[in-house]
Design an enzyme around this catalytic site. Structure first.
Site, PDB file in Angstrom:
ATOM      1  CE1 TYR A 120       0.306   9.947   1.649  1.00  0.00           C
ATOM      2  CE2 TYR A 120       1.850   8.969   0.794  1.00  0.00           C
ATOM      3  CZ  TYR A 120       1.542   8.895   1.882  1.00  0.00           C
ATOM      4  OH  TYR A 120       1.182   8.011   2.872  1.00  0.00           O
TER       5      TYR A 120
ATOM      6  CE  LYS B 207      -2.748   7.963   2.320  1.00  0.00           C
ATOM      7  NZ  LYS B 207      -1.734   6.917   2.349  1.00  0.00           N
TER       8      LYS B 207
END
Length: 298
Positions: free
Chosen positions: A142, A170
Site C-alpha cells: 500500500y 495499491k
C-alpha cells in the site's frame, strides 16, 4: 521462525475491490449492517473486499473488533476473496499479527509502510520483506506516503517485486511515472488506490482499483473496469465521466465521512464515525444525495 517463501499460483487481483466502511451503532460495530452491505456489494459484481483499510477506520478498532469484522464479512461475502488491511510501526508486533491472521482464509494482506518513523529505503525493504516472510498469503504493498510519511521509491518497489509473496500494489503514490514503471515491469499487479485515477491507471495497464467510491453506484464502477479490460475506451469513458463529480464530492471532506453520510441516507447504516473522524457537513450531505439521485435515474 518466519515462514520461508514458497511458490504458489499467481493470484489475480483484477477488478473492483471495495475497502469496506465499518458501520457503527451507539459506539459499537454494527455487524448486521456490515453483513447486509457486504451481501449487497457482492451481488453487484465486485471482485472482492478489503477489511480494515483506512476507509474502515481500522485505526479506531481494537484487535478483537478487527477480527470480528473480518469474520462477519467472510460469512456474508458469498465466497468472494477478502484482503485484510494492517498497519503499524513495530515490526515484531506487526509480524505477530500477520501470523495471527494466518488462521483466517484470506486472499492477501494490504500492507503500508510503517507510519510516523519515516525509514530509509533500505528500512522499507526490510519491513515489507519481513512481513511477506511471515505471511501465509500474498502481500499487496500500500503505497500511500501522505498517510505514512514514507515514500516508496521506484527502485524499492521493483526490488520488492522479487519476493514471491509480494504480488501487487495499491497505488496512492502520486507519481504516474513510477506507476508506469511498475506496470511496464509486469511483476506486480497495479491497482489504483486514488479513486479519481481509476480510469487513467487502468487505461495505462493497471488491473483494477481498491476504491471507496465503489460502495455507491457500484455496478457503474464495475462496468467501467470491464470496458477498460476489453479495451472499449470510448464506452468506458462515457460511463466514467458522470462518476467523476461523485468521486470528487466523496473526498471533499475526510473519508469516510461523506461516504457514510450517503450510505446512511440510503438506509444502509447509521451516520456514525469514531472520533477523531467526524460526520460530513450538512451541505455536502445534501449535495451528495442529490447527485446520487441524478446518477440513479434511468
Amino acid at each position: 521462525m518466519p515462514q520461508q517463501p514458497t511458490s504458489a499460483p499467481t493470484p489475480d487481483f483484477s477488478g473492483l475491490w471495495i475497502p469496506l466502511v465499518t458501520p457503527f451503532r451507539d459506539g459499537a460495530v454494527d455487524h448486521a449492517a456490515l453483513a447486509a452491505l457486504t451481501r449487497r456489494l457482492a451481488g453487484d459484481g465486485v471482485a472482492g473486499f478489503v477489511v480494515c483499510g483506512s476507509t474502515g477506520e481500522a485505526a479506531a478498532l481494537d484487535e478483537a473488533e478487527q477480527l470480528a469484522s473480518l469474520d462477519t464479512v467472510q460469512a456474508a461475502a458469498g465466497g468472494l476473496p477478502i484482503v485484510m488491511g494492517l498497519s503499524g510501526y513495530h515490526l515484531g508486533k506487526t509480524t505477530a499479527w500477520v501470523r495471527k491472521l494466518a488462521e483466517r482464509p484470506l486472499a492477501a494482506l494490504l500492507v503500508p509502510a510503517p507510519h510516523y518513523i519515516r525509514p530509509s529505503q533500505a528500512g522499507l525493504l526490510e519491513w515489507f520483506r519481513a512481513i511477506a516472510d511471515a505471511s501465509a498469503v500474498p502481500v499487496l504493498v500500500y503505497d500511500i506516503p501522505y498517510r505514512t510519511g514514507a515514500a516508496l521509491a521506484r527502485e524499492t518497489l521493483l526490488a520488492l517485486a522479487d519476493h514471491p509473496r509480494i504480488r501487487g500494489i495499491k497505488d496512492c503514490g502520486g507519481d504516474m511515472a513510477k506507476t508506469r514503471a511498475v506496470i511496464a515491469d509486469g511483476r506486480l499487479q497495479v491497482l489504483s488506490g486514488e479513486d479519481h485515477q481509476i480510469f487513467s491507471t487502468v487505461a495505462e495497464g493497471g488491473v483494477g482499483a481498491i476504491a471507496a467510491s465503489g460502495h455507491v453506484q457500484t455496478q457503474r464502477f464495475v462496468q467501467v473496469l470491464r470496458l477498460l479490460a476489453d479495451n472499449r475506451m470510448a464506452e468506458a469513458r462515457a460511463e466514467w465521466q458522470p462518476l467523476q463529480p461523485l468521486v470528487e464530492m466523496l473526498f471533499a471532506e475526510s473519508n469516510p465521512g461523506p461516504l457514510k453520510a450517503l450510505l446512511a441516507h440510503q438506509g444502509a447504516m447509521q451516520d456514525e464515525l469514531r472520533s477523531p473522524m467526524t460526520r460530513a457537513s450538512d451541505d455536502l450531505r445534501e449535495r451528495l444525495v442529490a447527485l446520487d439521485a441524478r446518477l440513479s435515474r434511468p
